[in-house]
Design a protein around this motif. Structure first.
Motif: not given
Length: 506
Positions: A14-22
């Motif tokens: 799911f996160l392959k082409n996304k940037t996940f920012i916490v």
């Protein structure tokens, strides 16, 4: 039922082409330099860190947190990449001026919000809102949130598809401040502590409550641990703002945007914890505990924190011993606490805890038996060993967002231990059917429930323990994260209309 491994695989895809920012005040690590100048790191505590650490190695994970040490400040927004066999992320630090951080953290976040949302005020005397409070709000809380918003935007705008998770009560204003700065992206804010009713919020100035709500409304999704908190939030919004709310769909129509308000009960990494529980160090602690405690064990594991209700737990145990003299020497209370915030309130509370323990031990102790064994130290492996051997686990918080002790303990316990759980814990909604529920203020009830738990039949203990364990395994931390990511990504850009001129930073 999907396993953690399956959820992990889906999240990675799911996160392959996304940037996940916490983004959170407390980060996953605090960095320092040793005497030779080598970089060292110490893992942060708390349920959020534990839950998100379960992600392990996922693509494009950036965690932004307040700088705590000089080394953190040096790392800053350049970031420190962590590459370990089970973990990969880039840790970046937001450097907040110390003159801003002190009122932001100590006066607003951990005093005004924490005490209000956990109902800790002694209202004939506190809170007293004065000029210092307003200045702390303006020059501390607002400024720190603005600094975070600018830093998050700088990172998010490097990505074509950022998903932004803003965490907890320290950053209520950040979503509204952030949204006009984003080129693209979706924002979820998660509150990890209770959200009380509007009557409780009325203790605070309307200006602060309204600004808190409008700050959160910059999110696409506002999330809590329980449906009770969702309903309280919707009710609070309706009191302070004349907006359309669909309580059944849990949606707020805020200007030209639709904001979702959802419940996602946080959990633990069941696979990691179960594996750690079988480590040599934990097993050595377990062996020592069993050798030193021959009878039954009541356990609590907590921060030495006012909301955890430690004193009433000991008073209930004292009442248990008073009413049941035959239990003397046969039931030991292990209390594993670790110190938390460094303030007068907390220092005084811990001293009161120690005085009460001494009083009970002096009154009921025997030559070869100490009724309460109190340990004040941050030793998770020792706590994990104690989880494995308790007969009764006491979680009697005054109010608690979730309380992961109530999940960690039953997962690894080997003795079909019974869970005593406060009705005011977020975990009550999920685990209450398989636990004994108590009013945290009622020591008479709690003492009676302690006795019932100790004499419960083996079969009933086994059934309750099995259902607790199955529920925790089923609702693991990766499931918690997966469903938030899934719904956040599903939101259409058509609902992201936001007029910058109506919502400037400030």
């Amino acid at each position: 039922m999907q396993t953690e491994k399956e959820y992990h695989k889906q999240i990675r895809t799911f996160l392959k082409n996304k940037t996940f920012i916490v983004a959170s005040n407390r980060g996953p690590y605090e960095f320092n330099r040793d005497e030779h100048g080598n970089l060292t790191k110490r893992r942060g505590g708390g349920g959020l860190v534990s839950a998100l650490m379960a992600l392990g190695s996922v693509p494009n994970l950036v965690w932004m947190a307040s700088a705590k040490s000089d080394t953190d400040r040096q790392i800053g927004l350049f970031g420190q990449q962590i590459n370990e066999p089970s973990l990969s992320l880039n840790v970046k630090f937001v450097d907040i001026d110390k003159k801003v951080y002190q009122p932001f953290y100590n006066e607003i976040s951990n005093k005004l919000f924490w005490y209000t949302q956990h109902l800790l005020w002694n209202t004939p005397y506190s809170p007293t809102i004065d000029l210092k409070t307003y200045r702390a709000w303006q020059n501390g809380y607002r400024e720190a949130n603005k600094t975070f918003a600018l830093s998050i935007a700088s990172e998010a705008n490097k990505s074509a598809n950022p998903l932004i998770f803003i965490q907890d009560y320290h950053l209520y204003l950040a979503p509204k401040m952030l949204r006009p700065l984003l080129k693209k992206g979706r924002i979820l804010h998660f509150t990890h502590i209770p959200w009380p009713s509007s009557e409780i919020w009325s203790l605070l100035p309307d200006l602060m409550v309204k600004e808190t709500i409008s700050g959160l409304m910059g999110s696409d999704i506002i999330a809590f641990h329980s449906l009770d908190y969702v309903n309280n939030f919707l009710e609070t919004v309706s009191k302070y703002f004349p907006v359309d709310i669909d309580s059944n769909r849990q949606e707020i129509y805020w200007g030209k945007r639709r904001v979702l308000v959802k419940a996602y009960p946080i959990s633990i990494s069941t696979a990691q914890l179960a594996s750690l529980a079988t480590s040599k160090e934990v097993m050595a602690h377990e062996k020592e505990l069993l050798a030193k405690n021959k009878g039954k064990i009541i356990l609590r594991v907590d921060r030495a924190e006012l909301s955890k209700n430690i004193i009433r737990g000991f008073l209930a145990y004292e009442l248990l011993l008073k009413n049941n003299p035959a239990l003397a020497g046969r039931v030991t209370f292990l209390a594993y606490l670790y110190e938390t915030r460094n303030s007068n309130d907390y220092s005084q509370y811990l001293r009161s805890v120690k005085r009460l323990v001494k009083k009970i031990n002096d009154k009921y102790g025997q030559k070869d038996w100490t009724p309460i064994k109190l340990r004040v130290a941050d030793n998770f492996l020792q706590s994990l060993a104690a989880y494995k051997v308790y007969d009764v686990l006491l979680v009697n918080s005054i109010f608690d967002g979730m309380n992961l002790v109530s999940k960690e303990g039953p997962l690894v316990n080997k003795k079909n231990g019974v869970l005593i759980l406060s009705k005011n814990c977020g975990a009550h909604n999920e685990l209450g059917s398989f636990a004994y529920i108590v009013n945290p203020f009622d020591i008479f009830q709690t003492a009676n429930i302690m006795k019932q738990s100790l004499i419960l039949s083996k079969e009933h203990r086994r059934q309750k323990a099995l259902l607790l364990k199955e529920t925790v395994k089923r609702n693991n931390s990766l499931k918690w994260l997966y469903y938030q990511l899934k719904i956040l990504d599903s939101l259409q850009t058509s609902q992201d209309i936001y007029l910058k001129k109506l919502h400037p930073i400030g």
